[in-house]
Design an enzyme around this catalytic site. Structure first.
Site, PDB file in Angstrom:
ATOM      1  N   ASP A 173      -6.805  -6.954 -12.911  1.00 49.17           N
ATOM      2  CA  ASP A 173      -5.544  -7.225 -13.452  1.00 49.17           C
ATOM      3  C   ASP A 173      -5.517  -9.012 -13.820  1.00 49.17           C
ATOM      4  O   ASP A 173      -6.168  -9.615 -13.155  1.00 49.17           O
ATOM      5  CB  ASP A 173      -4.581  -6.957 -12.467  1.00 49.17           C
ATOM      6  CG  ASP A 173      -4.272  -5.638 -12.237  1.00 49.17           C
ATOM      7  OD1 ASP A 173      -4.569  -4.820 -13.297  1.00 49.17           O
ATOM      8  OD2 ASP A 173      -4.036  -5.199 -11.079  1.00 49.17           O
TER       9      ASP A 173
ATOM     10  N   CYS B 269      -7.191 -10.416  -5.368  1.00 50.30           N
ATOM     11  CA  CYS B 269      -5.923  -9.415  -5.190  1.00 50.30           C
ATOM     12  C   CYS B 269      -5.110  -9.385  -6.134  1.00 50.30           C
ATOM     13  O   CYS B 269      -4.712 -10.608  -6.802  1.00 50.30           O
ATOM     14  CB  CYS B 269      -5.477 -10.006  -3.921  1.00 50.30           C
ATOM     15  SG  CYS B 269      -3.949  -9.187  -3.329  1.00 50.30           S
TER      16      CYS B 269
ATOM     17  N   CYS C  80      -8.730 -10.672  -0.130  1.00 53.04           N
ATOM     18  CA  CYS C  80      -9.717 -10.367  -1.165  1.00 53.04           C
ATOM     19  C   CYS C  80      -9.337 -11.487  -2.373  1.00 53.04           C
ATOM     20  O   CYS C  80      -8.311 -11.554  -2.641  1.00 53.04           O
ATOM     21  CB  CYS C  80      -9.623  -9.160  -2.046  1.00 53.04           C
ATOM     22  SG  CYS C  80      -9.813  -7.668  -0.756  1.00 53.04           S
TER      23      CYS C  80
ATOM     24  N   LYS D   4      -1.160   3.260 -15.303  1.00 52.22           N
ATOM     25  CA  LYS D   4      -2.600   3.438 -15.526  1.00 52.22           C
ATOM     26  C   LYS D   4      -2.981   4.207 -16.761  1.00 52.22           C
ATOM     27  O   LYS D   4      -2.391   5.097 -17.071  1.00 52.22           O
ATOM     28  CB  LYS D   4      -3.014   4.249 -14.256  1.00 52.22           C
ATOM     29  CG  LYS D   4      -3.030   3.391 -12.920  1.00 52.22           C
ATOM     30  CD  LYS D   4      -3.355   4.399 -11.728  1.00 52.22           C
ATOM     31  CE  LYS D   4      -3.184   3.893 -10.234  1.00 52.22           C
ATOM     32  NZ  LYS D   4      -1.892   3.485 -10.219  1.00 52.22           N
TER      33      LYS D   4
ATOM     34  N   ASP E  67      -4.462  -0.994 -15.627  1.00 56.54           N
ATOM     35  CA  ASP E  67      -3.267  -0.848 -15.230  1.00 56.54           C
ATOM     36  C   ASP E  67      -2.369  -1.743 -16.248  1.00 56.54           C
ATOM     37  O   ASP E  67      -2.346  -2.993 -16.226  1.00 56.54           O
ATOM     38  CB  ASP E  67      -3.137  -1.371 -13.734  1.00 56.54           C
ATOM     39  CG  ASP E  67      -1.977  -0.638 -12.962  1.00 56.54           C
ATOM     40  OD1 ASP E  67      -1.250  -0.105 -13.433  1.00 56.54           O
ATOM     41  OD2 ASP E  67      -2.218  -0.753 -11.726  1.00 56.54           O
TER      42      ASP E  67
ATOM     43  N   ARG F 220       6.646   9.521  -7.714  1.00 55.56           N
ATOM     44  CA  ARG F 220       6.078   9.009  -6.606  1.00 55.56           C
ATOM     45  C   ARG F 220       6.289   7.639  -6.716  1.00 55.56           C
ATOM     46  O   ARG F 220       7.003   6.946  -7.549  1.00 55.56           O
ATOM     47  CB  ARG F 220       4.597   8.956  -6.609  1.00 55.56           C
ATOM     48  CG  ARG F 220       3.805   8.610  -8.070  1.00 55.56           C
ATOM     49  CD  ARG F 220       2.358   9.199  -7.989  1.00 55.56           C
ATOM     50  NE  ARG F 220       1.726   8.703  -9.372  1.00 55.56           N
ATOM     51  CZ  ARG F 220       1.973   9.274 -10.679  1.00 55.56           C
ATOM     52  NH1 ARG F 220       2.745  10.159 -10.897  1.00 55.56           N
ATOM     53  NH2 ARG F 220       1.131   8.638 -11.692  1.00 55.56           N
TER      54      ARG F 220
ATOM     55  N   ARG G 126      -1.783  -8.782  -5.840  1.00 56.99           N
ATOM     56  CA  ARG G 126      -0.665  -9.055  -4.985  1.00 56.99           C
ATOM     57  C   ARG G 126      -0.702 -10.517  -4.400  1.00 56.99           C
ATOM     58  O   ARG G 126      -0.087 -10.859  -3.486  1.00 56.99           O
ATOM     59  CB  ARG G 126      -0.065  -8.452  -3.989  1.00 56.99           C
ATOM     60  CG  ARG G 126       0.255  -6.876  -4.764  1.00 56.99           C
ATOM     61  CD  ARG G 126       1.073  -5.863  -3.765  1.00 56.99           C
ATOM     62  NE  ARG G 126       1.051  -4.676  -4.585  1.00 56.99           N
ATOM     63  CZ  ARG G 126       0.566  -3.506  -4.289  1.00 56.99           C
ATOM     64  NH1 ARG G 126      -0.112  -3.505  -2.953  1.00 56.99           N
ATOM     65  NH2 ARG G 126       0.677  -2.433  -4.967  1.00 56.99           N
TER      66      ARG G 126
ATOM     67  N   ARG H 266       7.941   3.615 -10.054  1.00 55.13           N
ATOM     68  CA  ARG H 266       7.643   3.380 -11.555  1.00 55.13           C
ATOM     69  C   ARG H 266       7.317   4.697 -12.180  1.00 55.13           C
ATOM     70  O   ARG H 266       7.642   4.924 -13.308  1.00 55.13           O
ATOM     71  CB  ARG H 266       6.220   2.656 -11.730  1.00 55.13           C
ATOM     72  CG  ARG H 266       5.439   2.195 -13.011  1.00 55.13           C
ATOM     73  CD  ARG H 266       4.184   1.510 -13.045  1.00 55.13           C
ATOM     74  NE  ARG H 266       4.571   0.439 -12.555  1.00 55.13           N
ATOM     75  CZ  ARG H 266       3.748  -0.653 -11.899  1.00 55.13           C
ATOM     76  NH1 ARG H 266       2.511   0.039 -11.195  1.00 55.13           N
ATOM     77  NH2 ARG H 266       3.934  -1.605 -11.436  1.00 55.13           N
ATOM     78  N   TYR H 267       6.437   5.657 -11.635  1.00 53.85           N
ATOM     79  CA  TYR H 267       6.155   6.803 -12.048  1.00 53.85           C
ATOM     80  C   TYR H 267       7.152   7.833 -11.664  1.00 53.85           C
ATOM     81  O   TYR H 267       8.135   7.695 -10.650  1.00 53.85           O
ATOM     82  CB  TYR H 267       4.735   7.306 -11.639  1.00 53.85           C
ATOM     83  CG  TYR H 267       3.865   6.312 -12.045  1.00 53.85           C
ATOM     84  CD1 TYR H 267       3.196   6.564 -13.215  1.00 53.85           C
ATOM     85  CD2 TYR H 267       2.972   5.494 -11.004  1.00 53.85           C
ATOM     86  CE1 TYR H 267       2.062   5.777 -13.514  1.00 53.85           C
ATOM     87  CE2 TYR H 267       2.179   4.653 -11.425  1.00 53.85           C
ATOM     88  CZ  TYR H 267       1.509   4.990 -12.728  1.00 53.85           C
ATOM     89  OH  TYR H 267       0.438   4.090 -12.846  1.00 53.85           O
TER      90      TYR H 267
ATOM     91  N   CYS I   1      -2.977  -8.704   5.761  1.00 57.66           N
ATOM     92  CA  CYS I   1      -4.178  -7.913   5.377  1.00 57.66           C
ATOM     93  C   CYS I   1      -5.131  -8.427   6.503  1.00 57.66           C
ATOM     94  O   CYS I   1      -4.981  -9.624   7.029  1.00 57.66           O
ATOM     95  CB  CYS I   1      -4.815  -8.274   4.138  1.00 57.66           C
ATOM     96  SG  CYS I   1      -4.131  -7.262   2.810  1.00 57.66           S
TER      97      CYS I   1
END
Length: 544
Positions: A343, A182, A179, A387, A380, A166, A184, A162-163, A175
């Site tokens: 999000d 989450c 969470c 961000k 985000d 990076r 995702r 995306r950036y 995981c």
């Protein structure tokens, strides 16, 4: 949840950290688990009280097992039966919870579950992050599955670019704990899996063929749940690419399963430096002795640890809680890095707060605690926008010569804006002689600052500075202010004369004015402590 030895305490002072680290360094035998603790004196050798719901799940666990990350992974809370046992569900409730777990699966490490103080309290901030909530079903149609459009920016399976400089490598779906907030959740339905070596090689080849990429962020899932040899190989392949300067790992292992951070793991990661670890503490109760040890193992290996909290309703959407969290992190040498707006993912709407809540938290932290303890509040952006940092409004007005700024106290300051200004056009103090009010006083040169009445900082100045003695009359304040005005006027006159001779730089030093005098804030009139409202300033109703 009440354990015999109680929930592990969060680190409340620096002495606690030092005692923990000294004890570990002096007492831990080689090869022992990273977070070995002594066997608590429980009933019949159990770690739990007889009436503790956790005792129903792990009635005979030993201290050695508890501190083994492999046992933690094998004994995670995952099934409908486990949830029913913990929440004491009625038959009519089980059907809805089964639908929920089928839609959004569940996994909780025994360690993280033990941090819950009262399992019957739905508002417990630890429980909220790990125990499935029926509101996830209610909000399943609110939001989108992939709000950041990671799938759209995926150049090869698992690799998001995306950036400009990076990339993000999603190397696993697994995981140790899932969470409930989450971002995702969309990949949960794929089950628990790790990218194949062929897929990992595809990521490496893309990075090798893209010289503008200098940093790779390894995420998931949680990369620290992977096979250590496979993770070591993947990091090594990336490290051999000449234009890769930095590696980064995103993980919640130090928070939810700190015993995974063994000496072996820290040593492996050390071989791939410069490597940074970003983790996610969301509440001060998560900063336990065990979590502090895990972070210290990474720090001792030369791996910086930063924290990326998520702003969550009912968990950390309080200035006091966020400040306590950041202070606790600073005590264990973990830098608060980001505070993310939650999000708009399907099934997490009940966690989302107003953006103004994040701004409020930043407003109450900036200036009131050190900058190293203040994260950057970011959104985000949907659509892969990346961000976007948000903060309170400190820049109020700007033109070619003047910038109006606000500080954390509400003080309004006129800051001289250097640039292509013509010094011969510098205004005389008082402008055209007409007295004005509000911020116009700053622009006319009649004031250097507008100060809220009786701030704590000015009270301290009055106590310290002989020019502002406590208890003096307004007459002394006025006389002092007038004296400073005359001194400032003579200094500015000297500056103007020097400017006319073409010696602008020498004129500034020739006035004898100190930097603090050039930007001094005039003392407020005596009066009750009050906030300076923008409407009062703009309307000229407040005269200092």
């Amino acid at each position: 949840m009440s354990r015999v030895r109680g929930p592990w305490p969060f680190i409340s002072k620096q002495e606690d950290v030092m005692e923990i680290l000294i004890a570990r360094d002096s007492e831990e035998p080689p090869g022992k688990a990273a977070n070995a603790v002594s066997q608590p004196a429980g009933e019949s050798g159990s770690l739990f009280k007889a009436d503790d719901p956790a005792g129903k799940l792990w009635p005979s666990v030993t201290s050695e097992q508890w501190n083994d990350w492999r046992w933690q992974m094998l004994n995670r809370v995952r099934t409908m039966e486990d949830i029913s046992c913990l929440l004491d569900l009625k038959p009519y409730q089980k059907t809805r919870y089964k639908r929920l777990i089928d839609a959004f699966h569940c996994s909780i490490t025994p360690y993280y579950l033990s941090l819950i103080r009262d399992l019957s309290d739905p508002e417990d901030p630890i429980r909220k992050q790990c125990i499935p909530d029926l509101r996830e079903l209610e909000f399943q149609m609110v939001g989108v599955t992939d709000p950041l459009e990671e799938e759209e920016d995926m150049q090869t399976p698992g690799l998001v670019h995306r950036y400009p400089d990076r990339v993000l490598a999603i190397v696993t779906n697994t995981c140790s704990m899932y969470c409930r907030h989450c971002t995702r959740k969309r990949i949960w339905h794929e089950g628990e899996s790790v990218r194949t070596k062929k897929e990992l090689k595809g990521m490496v080849e893309y990075v090798r063929a893209t010289p503008e990429v200098r940093e790779v962020i390894v995420s998931g899932g949680d990369p620290l749940t992977m096979n250590l040899e496979l993770l070591d190989w993947f990091l090594g392949e990336l490290r051999m690419i000449s234009h890769i300067e930095v590696l980064r790992i995103g993980t919640r292992v130090p928070v939810v399963m700190p015993m995974r951070v063994t000496g072996e793991l820290a040593g492996m990661l050390k071989n791939h430096r410069p490597l940074w670890v970003n983790t996610q503490f969301n509440h001060p109760r998560e900063v336990t002795a065990e979590a502090a040890e895990a972070c210290d193992r990474l720090l001792t290996a030369g791996i910086p640890v930063s924290n990326q909290s998520v702003l969550l309703k009912g968990i950390n959407d309080s200035p006091d809680i966020m400040k306590d969290l950041c202070h606790a992190l600073q005590r264990i040498m973990v830098r608060p890095y980001y505070l993310f707006q939650c999000d708009p993912v399907r099934g997490v709407e009940h966690f989302r707060t107003s953006l103004w809540k994040g701004i409020e938290i930043m407003e109450t932290m900036r200036g009131y605690t050190g900058g190293l303890a203040i994260p950057t509040f970011v959104v985000d952006a949907p659509g892969g926008g990346g961000k976007i940092p948000l903060q309170p409004f400190y820049l109020l007005s700007v033109n070619d010569k003047d910038v109006l700024l606000r500080n954390y106290e509400g003080m309004i300051i006129n800051y001289f804006n250097p640039g292509n200004n013509q010094f011969e056009k510098i205004r005389r103090p008082g402008g055209n002689g007409k007295k004005v009010g509000g911020t116009a006083q700053l622009l006319k040169g009649q004031r250097k600052a507008l100060v809220p009445e009786e701030t704590q900082r000015y009270k301290r100045r009055k106590q310290k500075n002989a020019l502002f003695p406590v208890g003096q009359s307004d007459r002394a304040d006025v006389a002092d202010e007038a004296g400073r005005s005359e001194e400032g006027a003579s200094g500015r006159a000297a500056m103007e004369r020097a400017c006319q001779n073409g010696d602008a730089m020498n004129s500034i030093e020739g006035t004898g004015m100190k930097g603090t005098e050039r930007a001094e804030a005039l003392s407020p009139k005596e009066g009750p402590a009050t906030e300076l409202s923008f409407s009062a300033i703009q309307g000229g109703k407040r005269d200092f």
